[in-house]
Design a protein around this motif. Structure first.
Motif, PDB file in Angstrom:
ATOM      1  N   ALA A 203       0.829  -1.202   0.000  1.00  0.00           N
ATOM      2  CA  ALA A 203       0.000   0.000   0.000  1.00  0.00           C
ATOM      3  C   ALA A 203       0.868   1.258   0.000  1.00  0.00           C
ATOM      4  O   ALA A 203       0.588   2.234  -0.713  1.00  0.00           O
ATOM      5  CB  ALA A 203      -0.934  -0.011   1.210  1.00  0.00           C
ATOM      6  N   ILE A 204       1.940   1.229   0.794  1.00  0.00           N
ATOM      7  CA  ILE A 204       2.844   2.389   0.808  1.00  0.00           C
ATOM      8  C   ILE A 204       3.592   2.470  -0.511  1.00  0.00           C
ATOM      9  O   ILE A 204       3.825   3.575  -1.044  1.00  0.00           O
ATOM     10  CB  ILE A 204       3.828   2.282   1.987  1.00  0.00           C
ATOM     11  CG1 ILE A 204       3.069   2.368   3.310  1.00  0.00           C
ATOM     12  CG2 ILE A 204       4.871   3.401   1.910  1.00  0.00           C
ATOM     13  CD1 ILE A 204       3.949   2.304   4.530  1.00  0.00           C
ATOM     14  N   LYS A 205       3.956   1.315  -1.079  1.00  0.00           N
ATOM     15  CA  LYS A 205       4.669   1.320  -2.360  1.00  0.00           C
ATOM     16  C   LYS A 205       3.800   1.927  -3.458  1.00  0.00           C
ATOM     17  O   LYS A 205       4.300   2.681  -4.325  1.00  0.00           O
ATOM     18  CB  LYS A 205       5.061  -0.123  -2.726  1.00  0.00           C
ATOM     19  CG  LYS A 205       5.955  -0.204  -3.959  1.00  0.00           C
ATOM     20  CD  LYS A 205       7.282   0.495  -3.700  1.00  0.00           C
ATOM     21  CE  LYS A 205       8.204   0.386  -4.887  1.00  0.00           C
ATOM     22  NZ  LYS A 205       9.486   1.072  -4.669  1.00  0.00           N
ATOM     23  N   VAL A 206       2.518   1.660  -3.416  1.00  0.00           N
ATOM     24  CA  VAL A 206       1.599   2.258  -4.391  1.00  0.00           C
ATOM     25  C   VAL A 206       1.599   3.772  -4.254  1.00  0.00           C
ATOM     26  O   VAL A 206       1.617   4.504  -5.256  1.00  0.00           O
ATOM     27  CB  VAL A 206       0.177   1.679  -4.210  1.00  0.00           C
ATOM     28  CG1 VAL A 206      -0.843   2.500  -5.007  1.00  0.00           C
ATOM     29  CG2 VAL A 206       0.130   0.230  -4.648  1.00  0.00           C
ATOM     30  N   GLU A 207       1.566   4.257  -3.009  1.00  0.00           N
ATOM     31  CA  GLU A 207       1.587   5.707  -2.792  1.00  0.00           C
ATOM     32  C   GLU A 207       2.900   6.310  -3.279  1.00  0.00           C
ATOM     33  O   GLU A 207       2.922   7.437  -3.809  1.00  0.00           O
ATOM     34  CB  GLU A 207       1.385   6.014  -1.309  1.00  0.00           C
ATOM     35  CG  GLU A 207       0.011   5.656  -0.768  1.00  0.00           C
ATOM     36  CD  GLU A 207      -1.104   6.362  -1.520  1.00  0.00           C
ATOM     37  OE1 GLU A 207      -0.943   7.568  -1.805  1.00  0.00           O
ATOM     38  OE2 GLU A 207      -2.125   5.719  -1.823  1.00  0.00           O
ATOM     39  N   GLN A 208       3.995   5.578  -3.109  1.00  0.00           N
ATOM     40  CA  GLN A 208       5.274   6.073  -3.620  1.00  0.00           C
ATOM     41  C   GLN A 208       5.257   6.171  -5.151  1.00  0.00           C
ATOM     42  O   GLN A 208       5.777   7.133  -5.732  1.00  0.00           O
ATOM     43  CB  GLN A 208       6.410   5.159  -3.160  1.00  0.00           C
ATOM     44  CG  GLN A 208       6.756   5.306  -1.684  1.00  0.00           C
ATOM     45  CD  GLN A 208       7.885   4.384  -1.267  1.00  0.00           C
ATOM     46  OE1 GLN A 208       7.957   3.234  -1.720  1.00  0.00           O
ATOM     47  NE2 GLN A 208       8.754   4.869  -0.404  1.00  0.00           N
ATOM     48  N   LEU A 209       4.646   5.199  -5.798  1.00  0.00           N
ATOM     49  CA  LEU A 209       4.555   5.238  -7.255  1.00  0.00           C
ATOM     50  C   LEU A 209       3.655   6.385  -7.716  1.00  0.00           C
ATOM     51  O   LEU A 209       3.940   7.055  -8.717  1.00  0.00           O
ATOM     52  CB  LEU A 209       4.028   3.891  -7.783  1.00  0.00           C
ATOM     53  CG  LEU A 209       4.962   2.687  -7.592  1.00  0.00           C
ATOM     54  CD1 LEU A 209       4.268   1.399  -8.009  1.00  0.00           C
ATOM     55  CD2 LEU A 209       6.255   2.897  -8.380  1.00  0.00           C
ATOM     56  N   LYS A 210       2.560   6.601  -7.004  1.00  0.00           N
ATOM     57  CA  LYS A 210       1.688   7.727  -7.323  1.00  0.00           C
ATOM     58  C   LYS A 210       2.431   9.056  -7.171  1.00  0.00           C
ATOM     59  O   LYS A 210       2.301   9.964  -7.999  1.00  0.00           O
ATOM     60  CB  LYS A 210       0.459   7.716  -6.428  1.00  0.00           C
ATOM     61  CG  LYS A 210      -0.542   6.622  -6.741  1.00  0.00           C
ATOM     62  CD  LYS A 210      -1.743   6.732  -5.804  1.00  0.00           C
ATOM     63  CE  LYS A 210      -2.773   5.647  -6.109  1.00  0.00           C
ATOM     64  NZ  LYS A 210      -3.940   5.740  -5.192  1.00  0.00           N
ATOM     65  N   ALA A 211       3.211   9.138  -6.077  1.00  0.00           N
ATOM     66  CA  ALA A 211       3.987  10.356  -5.849  1.00  0.00           C
ATOM     67  C   ALA A 211       5.008  10.561  -6.967  1.00  0.00           C
ATOM     68  O   ALA A 211       5.258  11.697  -7.400  1.00  0.00           O
ATOM     69  CB  ALA A 211       4.689  10.291  -4.494  1.00  0.00           C
ATOM     70  N   ARG A 212       5.597   9.459  -7.448  1.00  0.00           N
ATOM     71  CA  ARG A 212       6.549   9.568  -8.551  1.00  0.00           C
ATOM     72  C   ARG A 212       5.849  10.058  -9.819  1.00  0.00           C
ATOM     73  O   ARG A 212       6.388  10.905 -10.564  1.00  0.00           O
ATOM     74  CB  ARG A 212       7.198   8.219  -8.802  1.00  0.00           C
ATOM     75  CG  ARG A 212       8.280   8.265  -9.878  1.00  0.00           C
ATOM     76  CD  ARG A 212       8.828   6.871 -10.145  1.00  0.00           C
ATOM     77  NE  ARG A 212       9.373   6.273  -8.926  1.00  0.00           N
ATOM     78  CZ  ARG A 212       9.808   5.013  -8.851  1.00  0.00           C
ATOM     79  NH1 ARG A 212       9.771   4.236  -9.924  1.00  0.00           N
ATOM     80  NH2 ARG A 212      10.281   4.544  -7.717  1.00  0.00           N
ATOM     81  N   GLN A 213       4.640   9.583 -10.073  1.00  0.00           N
ATOM     82  CA  GLN A 213       3.886  10.047 -11.235  1.00  0.00           C
ATOM     83  C   GLN A 213       3.556  11.539 -11.131  1.00  0.00           C
ATOM     84  O   GLN A 213       3.660  12.288 -12.108  1.00  0.00           O
ATOM     85  CB  GLN A 213       2.594   9.232 -11.374  1.00  0.00           C
ATOM     86  CG  GLN A 213       2.812   7.796 -11.785  1.00  0.00           C
ATOM     87  CD  GLN A 213       1.518   7.002 -11.830  1.00  0.00           C
ATOM     88  OE1 GLN A 213       0.533   7.371 -11.178  1.00  0.00           O
ATOM     89  NE2 GLN A 213       1.503   5.910 -12.593  1.00  0.00           N
ATOM     90  N   GLN A 214       3.166  11.945  -9.925  1.00  0.00           N
ATOM     91  CA  GLN A 214       2.876  13.366  -9.713  1.00  0.00           C
ATOM     92  C   GLN A 214       4.123  14.212  -9.939  1.00  0.00           C
ATOM     93  O   GLN A 214       4.053  15.300 -10.511  1.00  0.00           O
ATOM     94  CB  GLN A 214       2.322  13.590  -8.304  1.00  0.00           C
ATOM     95  CG  GLN A 214       0.951  12.983  -8.092  1.00  0.00           C
ATOM     96  CD  GLN A 214       0.485  13.097  -6.652  1.00  0.00           C
ATOM     97  OE1 GLN A 214       1.241  13.493  -5.769  1.00  0.00           O
ATOM     98  NE2 GLN A 214      -0.768  12.732  -6.409  1.00  0.00           N
ATOM     99  N   ARG A 215       5.258  13.692  -9.495  1.00  0.00           N
ATOM    100  CA  ARG A 215       6.509  14.431  -9.684  1.00  0.00           C
ATOM    101  C   ARG A 215       6.824  14.561 -11.183  1.00  0.00           C
ATOM    102  O   ARG A 215       7.259  15.624 -11.640  1.00  0.00           O
ATOM    103  CB  ARG A 215       7.656  13.731  -8.961  1.00  0.00           C
ATOM    104  CG  ARG A 215       9.034  14.342  -9.225  1.00  0.00           C
ATOM    105  CD  ARG A 215      10.088  13.641  -8.431  1.00  0.00           C
ATOM    106  NE  ARG A 215       9.911  13.883  -7.010  1.00  0.00           N
ATOM    107  CZ  ARG A 215      10.351  14.975  -6.384  1.00  0.00           C
ATOM    108  NH1 ARG A 215      10.998  15.920  -7.066  1.00  0.00           N
ATOM    109  NH2 ARG A 215      10.169  15.125  -5.097  1.00  0.00           N
ATOM    110  N   ILE A 216       6.617  13.496 -11.939  1.00  0.00           N
ATOM    111  CA  ILE A 216       6.875  13.559 -13.381  1.00  0.00           C
ATOM    112  C   ILE A 216       5.997  14.614 -14.037  1.00  0.00           C
ATOM    113  O   ILE A 216       6.454  15.400 -14.878  1.00  0.00           O
ATOM    114  CB  ILE A 216       6.650  12.171 -14.021  1.00  0.00           C
ATOM    115  CG1 ILE A 216       7.709  11.180 -13.533  1.00  0.00           C
ATOM    116  CG2 ILE A 216       6.659  12.263 -15.545  1.00  0.00           C
ATOM    117  CD1 ILE A 216       7.465   9.753 -13.972  1.00  0.00           C
ATOM    118  N   GLN A 217       4.726  14.651 -13.646  1.00  0.00           N
ATOM    119  CA  GLN A 217       3.809  15.639 -14.210  1.00  0.00           C
ATOM    120  C   GLN A 217       4.227  17.058 -13.844  1.00  0.00           C
ATOM    121  O   GLN A 217       4.199  17.966 -14.691  1.00  0.00           O
ATOM    122  CB  GLN A 217       2.386  15.364 -13.722  1.00  0.00           C
ATOM    123  CG  GLN A 217       1.807  14.053 -14.240  1.00  0.00           C
ATOM    124  CD  GLN A 217       0.453  13.731 -13.628  1.00  0.00           C
ATOM    125  OE1 GLN A 217      -0.019  14.430 -12.736  1.00  0.00           O
ATOM    126  NE2 GLN A 217      -0.163  12.651 -14.098  1.00  0.00           N
TER     127      GLN A 217
END
Length: 435
Positions: A203-217
């Motif tokens: 669950a935390i790993k998913v949030e980290q991936l989401k945060a990475r996507q937000q950073r890319i955007q």
């Protein structure tokens, strides 16, 4: 001898050596390697200087100078050279027969070369009115260009504050990444102790991936904004180019609107006034002196049959009364145009006066909102820290903890957003009234 002490001293000496070398490198670096911080005022100035249409300002000035110089030539003596050769079928004859007296008649062929000189004495103010109209027209063109250049300010403001906002969001994203990584490490230890399972870690790993996507955007958006700003100011704005956050100006701003559009209306009124002056001058008489000198056959004596010099001089007065037929209608047309300019000016001010209170209210709204942001973040941090303890004790799920982390992130981003929006609103008001 204690080896631990020796190792400690060696590490200290190494640190001193590295610090000295870094200082030496910093001293040896060229001045141009230092990164220049861009300010909002500097960006606006560079954008105005880089704007392609600004070159028209010099064109307008040169055109005005040439046109004025041409108008002044009307006061110079006007010289023309004329030549004429003619043959006529009959000539003037005196039908009187006087015994003993031969009355000559002119030849049927005539030749004449003359130089005509005309000097304007008084034109009723026509040339002065024409020059006034040239200046007024050039002034209007300049003010239109100034207004066009001034409009760049709003575009620069939007792009500049857009970059600042994204930078603040990226900074908050860094905090979120650290927060998620710290909780990721905790959950790993919880799994080792049997308090959590791999699902919680995922669950935390998913949030980290989401945060990475937000950073890319965000990085993509800020890169696009930097490219736009680079085009506007004619200078590369890279990821390493820092932008200085402008200090909030003192409020309230000085009253009164000083927009360049108001200068356009004033220039239009001056142009119409010059047209009216020219209209009046066209109805005045023109006085000029003239002189004609030449050589021809016959000369001024009609019955002479030989070539002779000639000279004529005097003063002329000309008055074109035909302009009086259209004067009344043309004057009314100019008066209507003046009323139209006045109406446009009042409409412009009316629209600004309805816009300014809305912007002032927006500034006050952000100011009041910012007063509670720090308290919201403080409370959210406490809730998040309490949630971490509950997860550690097994009384709260990791999913609930993630919600609290996201809530804290949202509060921080809201604070950063409100601060930049408050600044942007103030500078938008400054641009609206040209303060």
């Amino acid at each position: 001898m204690d080896h631990s002490i020796v190792k400690k001293e060696n590490r200290m000496n190494l640190n001193y050596f590295m610090a000295g070398m870094m200082g030496l490198f910093a001293f040896l670096l060229p001045a141009q390697a230092q990164v220049h911080t861009l300010t909002l005022d500097e960006c606006r100035q560079l954008a105005e200087e880089h704007y392609p249409a600004i070159a028209q300002m010099e064109v307008i000035e040169h055109t005005k100078s040439f046109t004025l110089a041409n108008a002044n030539t009307a006061w110079l003596p006007q010289v023309s050279l004329n030549a004429k050769a003619a043959y006529q079928s009959d000539v003037v004859k005196i039908p009187i027969d006087i015994p003993g007296i031969d009355i000559p008649s002119p030849d049927k062929d005539q030749y004449q070369v003359t130089a005509d000189v005309s000097q304007l004495i008084w034109d009723g103010g026509r040339i002065a009115a024409q020059k006034e109209q040239v200046r007024a027209n050039a002034g209007l063109e300049k003010q239109k260009l100034q207004s066009e250049v001034y409009a760049l300010g709003e575009r620069v403001n939007n792009v500049f504050f857009g970059i600042l906002l994204l930078q603040e969001q990226l900074a908050q994203q860094d905090i979120l990444d650290e927060e998620l990584q710290r909780n990721y490490d905790k959950v790993e230890s919880y799994i080792a102790n049997g308090v959590a399972n791999s699902t919680d870690l995922n669950a935390i790993k998913v949030e980290q991936l989401k945060a990475r996507q937000q950073r890319i955007q965000m990085e993509s958006a800020i890169d696009a904004y930097r490219k736009v700003l680079s085009v506007l100011i004619g200078r590369e704005v890279s990821a390493d180019t820092p932008l200085a956050k402008p200090a909030p100006p003192d409020l309230p701003l000085s009253p009164g609107v000083r927009r360049p559009e108001l200068n356009i209306f004033e220039a239009q009124e001056l142009l119409l006034q010059s047209q009216q002056s020219l209209l009046q001058a066209k109805n005045m008489p023109v006085i000029a002196a003239f002189a004609q000198a030449g050589y021809g056959k016959p000369g001024l004596t009609l019955f002479e049959k030989k070539f002779a010099p000639l000279f004529v001089g005097g003063v002329t007065l000309s008055w074109n009364l035909g302009n009086l037929y259209t004067y009344k209608n043309e004057k009314k047309s100019i008066d209507w145009q003046k009323q139209s300019v006045a109406a446009q000016r009042e409409t412009f001010l009316y629209n600004l006066n309805t816009q300014i209170p809305l912007q002032q209210n927006e500034i006050e709204t952000y100011r009041r909102t910012m007063q509670d942001d720090e308290e919201i973040i403080r409370l959210r941090r406490q809730i998040k820290e309490a949630a971490e303890v509950k997860v550690e004790n097994g009384t709260m799920t990791v999913s609930d903890l993630i919600e609290e982390i996201n809530a804290l992130k949202a509060a921080r981003q809201s604070m950063a957003l409100h601060e930049i929006q408050h600044l942007a609103a103030i500078y938008q008001l400054k641009w609206t009234i040209d303060n």
